[in-house]
Scaffold this motif. Sequence first.
Motif, PDB file in Angstrom:
ATOM      1  N   ARG A  81      -6.056 -19.351   8.794  1.00 30.72           N
ATOM      2  CA  ARG A  81      -5.082 -19.555   7.374  1.00 30.72           C
ATOM      3  C   ARG A  81      -4.614 -17.991   7.138  1.00 30.72           C
ATOM      4  NH1 ARG A  81      -8.522 -21.963   2.817  1.00 30.72           N
ATOM      5  NH2 ARG A  81      -6.502 -21.885   1.901  1.00 30.72           N
ATOM      6  N   ARG A 135      -6.836 -23.907  14.721  1.00 31.43           N
ATOM      7  CA  ARG A 135      -5.674 -24.790  14.521  1.00 31.43           C
ATOM      8  C   ARG A 135      -5.625 -25.233  13.210  1.00 31.43           C
ATOM      9  NH1 ARG A 135      -6.117 -25.376  20.432  1.00 31.43           N
ATOM     10  NH2 ARG A 135      -7.750 -27.103  20.116  1.00 31.43           N
ATOM     11  N   ARG A 136      -6.789 -25.828  12.665  1.00 32.68           N
ATOM     12  CA  ARG A 136      -6.921 -26.367  11.497  1.00 32.68           C
ATOM     13  C   ARG A 136      -6.599 -25.446  10.475  1.00 32.68           C
ATOM     14  NH1 ARG A 136     -11.391 -28.233  11.911  1.00 32.68           N
ATOM     15  NH2 ARG A 136     -12.626 -26.891  10.925  1.00 32.68           N
ATOM     16  N   GLU A 165      -2.957 -24.643  10.133  1.00 36.60           N
ATOM     17  CA  GLU A 165      -2.236 -25.842   9.642  1.00 36.60           C
ATOM     18  C   GLU A 165      -2.348 -25.904   7.981  1.00 36.60           C
ATOM     19  OE1 GLU A 165      -3.821 -29.235  11.294  1.00 36.60           O
ATOM     20  OE2 GLU A 165      -2.972 -29.006  13.350  1.00 36.60           O
ATOM     21  N   LEU A 166      -3.421 -25.650   7.433  1.00 32.47           N
ATOM     22  CA  LEU A 166      -3.618 -25.383   6.175  1.00 32.47           C
ATOM     23  C   LEU A 166      -2.722 -24.489   5.360  1.00 32.47           C
ATOM     24  CD1 LEU A 166      -7.746 -25.542   6.030  1.00 32.47           C
ATOM     25  CD2 LEU A 166      -5.986 -27.262   5.052  1.00 32.47           C
ATOM     26  N   SER A 167      -2.286 -23.508   6.049  1.00 31.80           N
ATOM     27  CA  SER A 167      -1.405 -22.419   5.748  1.00 31.80           C
ATOM     28  C   SER A 167       0.044 -22.586   6.201  1.00 31.80           C
ATOM     29  CB  SER A 167      -1.844 -20.833   6.057  1.00 31.80           C
ATOM     30  OG  SER A 167      -1.872 -20.824   7.364  1.00 31.80           O
ATOM     31  N   GLY A 168       0.310 -23.780   6.771  1.00 30.84           N
ATOM     32  CA  GLY A 168       1.504 -24.021   6.951  1.00 30.84           C
ATOM     33  C   GLY A 168       2.144 -23.203   8.141  1.00 30.84           C
ATOM     34  N   ARG A 169       1.051 -22.860   9.058  1.00 35.17           N
ATOM     35  CA  ARG A 169       1.649 -22.060  10.115  1.00 35.17           C
ATOM     36  C   ARG A 169       1.426 -22.624  11.604  1.00 35.17           C
ATOM     37  NH1 ARG A 169      -0.717 -16.093   9.691  1.00 35.17           N
ATOM     38  NH2 ARG A 169      -2.578 -17.434   9.749  1.00 35.17           N
ATOM     39  N   ASP A 170       2.064 -22.402  12.547  1.00 38.05           N
ATOM     40  CA  ASP A 170       1.940 -22.946  13.938  1.00 38.05           C
ATOM     41  C   ASP A 170       0.949 -21.912  14.714  1.00 38.05           C
ATOM     42  OD1 ASP A 170       1.984 -23.370  16.528  1.00 38.05           O
ATOM     43  OD2 ASP A 170       4.252 -23.585  16.332  1.00 38.05           O
ATOM     44  N   SER A 171      -0.285 -22.421  15.000  1.00 40.53           N
ATOM     45  CA  SER A 171      -1.324 -21.754  15.692  1.00 40.53           C
ATOM     46  C   SER A 171      -0.794 -21.007  16.838  1.00 40.53           C
ATOM     47  CB  SER A 171      -2.437 -22.568  16.147  1.00 40.53           C
ATOM     48  OG  SER A 171      -2.261 -23.699  16.815  1.00 40.53           O
TER      49      SER A 171
END
Length: 332
Positions: free
Chosen positions: A173, A196-197, A200-206
């Motif tokens: 995050r 990865r989760r 996703e919570l921060s709107g980023r690409d892992s």
Amino acid sequence: MTDRDVFLPVGAQPTLEDIVDQAVAAEELGYDRVWFPETWGRDAVTAMATTAERTDEIGIGSSIANIYSRSPALLGQTAATLQEASDGRFRLGVGPSGPLVVENWHGIEFGNPLRRTRETIEIVQRVLSGETVSYDCEYFSLDGFRLRCDPPEPAPPVDAAGLGPKAVELAGRFADGWHAVNYTRDGLRERLDDLRRGAELSGRDSSDLRVTLAVGCCALEDGERARELVAQHIAFYIGGMGTFYRDNLARQGYEEVAHEIYETWQEGEKERATTLVRKELRDQMGAAGTPAEARDQLQEFVDLNGLDAVNVSFPRGAGPEEVRETMTALAP
């Protein structure tokens, strides 16, 4: 392509000159980055600054600067200075360490390490941006701090260490990368889902986050000694460095043996604890043996999906010549 990094045992080497010589050798051997830990020996910042002056291309990073012994503002200043000293080759790795280190050695209450890690990363990133930092949260309240010098361009990335699911999610995050240590190959895969989760919570690409896995390595012509050194190293961390590494191994499907190693070590039976590692864990967590054997085992880690770098680290019992032999054998 997976990078090949190297992790230097700062405190264990005879002199600072020996450490810097190893970093210079790592550059000559083609390693991508050299990481410096900070435990109870030499401080990492002096070693990194000296290495920056003596090298030209290899990346330099802290793995891991603990977030209790330096304030977030000071960590930001340090990262900015090391980015300047290294001409843009620096990467800051931070993490909470554990209560054994933080409370016993630094005299600071451990508290909520996840919250403190998040706040530290956020403040460091703001410091590195050059903006005036006004920040008020649970652990830190800053008003008016700003770098007096120009901010680094580019700002060095800030990575986070993490063992448990929530800590790895936090790295996803808020940080620019995740440092993984003391993982089996199978155990790492589950934590990558947590990373990865978090992204996703921060709107980023892992895929934009750098994942670095430290692997205990020893490659010697005396393959049996190499295997024994790695087994001893793993046993020390699981049995003797608090409960975090024990619990992390238990989460990876090794609950029974993790607790047995810990309890055996705590009872003073260190050889028996090492025997347990030797039988059940060494080949899942390290790369050890003759140079050819160790290279084959390390390749199994390199081939894992989701890794950006494998960090060749050395057992705590290895001498300077054994470190150099291993570094040479496992070079890119």
